[in-house]
Design an enzyme around this catalytic site. Structure first.
Site, PDB file in Angstrom:
ATOM      1  N   GLY A  12       0.772  -1.234   0.000  1.00  0.00           N
ATOM      2  CA  GLY A  12       0.000   0.000   0.000  1.00  0.00           C
ATOM      3  C   GLY A  12       0.805   1.287   0.000  1.00  0.00           C
ATOM      4  N   ASN A  14       1.623   3.014  -2.590  1.00  0.00           N
ATOM      5  CA  ASN A  14       0.950   3.931  -3.530  1.00  0.00           C
ATOM      6  C   ASN A  14      -0.319   4.502  -2.909  1.00  0.00           C
ATOM      7  OD1 ASN A  14       2.170   4.178  -6.394  1.00  0.00           O
ATOM      8  ND2 ASN A  14       2.510   2.048  -5.822  1.00  0.00           N
ATOM      9  N   ARG A  66     -15.383 -17.528  -9.504  1.00  0.00           N
ATOM     10  CA  ARG A  66     -14.864 -16.188  -9.831  1.00  0.00           C
ATOM     11  C   ARG A  66     -16.022 -15.210 -10.087  1.00  0.00           C
ATOM     12  NH1 ARG A  66      -9.448 -13.797 -10.289  1.00  0.00           N
ATOM     13  NH2 ARG A  66      -9.059 -15.470  -8.814  1.00  0.00           N
ATOM     14  N   HIS A 110       1.567   1.299 -13.340  1.00  0.00           N
ATOM     15  CA  HIS A 110       2.420   0.177 -13.750  1.00  0.00           C
ATOM     16  C   HIS A 110       3.878   0.623 -13.626  1.00  0.00           C
ATOM     17  CE1 HIS A 110       3.523  -3.553 -15.718  1.00  0.00           C
ATOM     18  NE2 HIS A 110       4.361  -2.861 -16.458  1.00  0.00           N
ATOM     19  N   GLU A 181       6.308   6.442  -9.215  1.00  0.00           N
ATOM     20  CA  GLU A 181       4.944   6.001  -8.886  1.00  0.00           C
ATOM     21  C   GLU A 181       4.246   6.917  -7.897  1.00  0.00           C
ATOM     22  OE1 GLU A 181       4.627   1.832  -7.918  1.00  0.00           O
ATOM     23  OE2 GLU A 181       6.434   1.403  -9.040  1.00  0.00           O
TER      24      GLU A 181
HETATM   25  C1  GRF Z   1       3.928  -1.120  -7.194  1.00  0.00           C
HETATM   26  O1  GRF Z   1       5.255  -1.374  -7.574  1.00  0.00           O
HETATM   27  C2  GRF Z   1       3.101  -0.876  -8.417  1.00  0.00           C
HETATM   28  O2  GRF Z   1       3.813  -0.303  -9.474  1.00  0.00           O
HETATM   29  C3  GRF Z   1       2.687  -2.233  -8.819  1.00  0.00           C
HETATM   30  O3  GRF Z   1       2.503  -2.950  -7.611  1.00  0.00           O
HETATM   31  C4  GRF Z   1       3.271  -2.356  -6.596  1.00  0.00           C
HETATM   32  C5  GRF Z   1       2.335  -1.981  -5.470  1.00  0.00           C
HETATM   33  O4  GRF Z   1       3.053  -1.553  -4.400  1.00  0.00           O
HETATM   34  N1  GRF Z   1       1.478  -2.180  -9.598  1.00  0.00           N
HETATM   35  P1  GRF Z   1       2.257  -0.928  -3.134  1.00  0.00           P
HETATM   36  O5  GRF Z   1       1.277  -1.978  -2.652  1.00  0.00           O
HETATM   37  O6  GRF Z   1       1.555   0.307  -3.610  1.00  0.00           O
HETATM   38  O7  GRF Z   1       3.338  -0.632  -2.151  1.00  0.00           O
END
Ligand code: GRF
Length: 200
Positions: A12, A14, A66, A110, A181
């Protein structure tokens, strides 16, 4: 006020970047209403709760199939009347019904400069392992709208990051998170929340 739902699977960081950017005013007119993870142990859920936001686990293994999982996920999202769904390291494939329901309203972060190192099998550390194996001097991150493909929707923002001699996948992953990111995902949300896209 843009009502946001964030889907997560892991640590988490991000999600935390989104919370911090909203709190600091870098992201205007937006609010995270709910955080949903497919993984009950995801630290991202702890981050949500610490921030006073609903943190829910909707795990595929708790459903007979699913389709029932997807139905539960969509029903839960509906409860929050969301304007935007943010995939922040969410490792479950988004079903066509959800993409149709939230057309141009789902974004994903991504950890590469799409179209490099993306698509089936490119997630997490695998992305950075591939970048190092290819010997690229620049990598980075991409925020894009989610469509029916894998990492194939319209690109919103990208930010480049240098690959340095001796980088390991883990070191490179961290640099891409810190320098790309955690910057462009909040920035994209702010742009959407403040009408800087014609197709929103
Ligand atoms: C990040 O590296 C993002 O680019 C990828 O998954 C990872 C998530 O990391 N999609 P976090 O859970 O946000 O730390």
């Amino acid at each position: 006020m843009l009502r946001i739902g964030v889907l997560v699977s892991g640590g988490g960081t991000n999600l935390q970047a989104i919370f911090d950017a909203i709190d600091s005013g870098k992201v205007r007119n937006a609010r995270v209403e709910v955080v949903i993870s497919n993984n009950e142990g995801a630290y991202a859920l702890e981050r949500a709760k610490k921030h006073g936001v609903d943190g829910l686990c909707i795990a595929p293994k708790r459903f007979a199939d699913r389709e029932q999982f997807y139905r539960a996920l969509l029903n839960k999202l509906e409860e929050y009347s969301l304007d935007l769904v943010v995939l922040a390291g969410y490792l479950v494939t988004i079903p066509p019904a959800m993409i149709a329901r939230y057309k141009n309203r789902i974004i994903n972060i991504h950890p590469s400069l799409i179209p490099s190192f993306c698509g089936v099998g490119y997630y997490g550390l695998k992305v950075h392992e591939a970048a190092l194996a290819r010997g690229v001097k620049l990598t980075g991150a991409t925020v894009h709208f989610v469509d029916e493909g894998m990492d194939s929707g319209p690109i919103i923002l990208q930010k480049a990051v240098e690959v340095l001699p001796g980088d390991t996948p883990e070191v490179l992953q961290r640099r891409v998170m810190e320098q790309a990111e955690w910057i462009i995902l909040p920035q994209a949300i702010d742009m959407i929340a403040n009408g800087e896209f014609e197709n929103c």
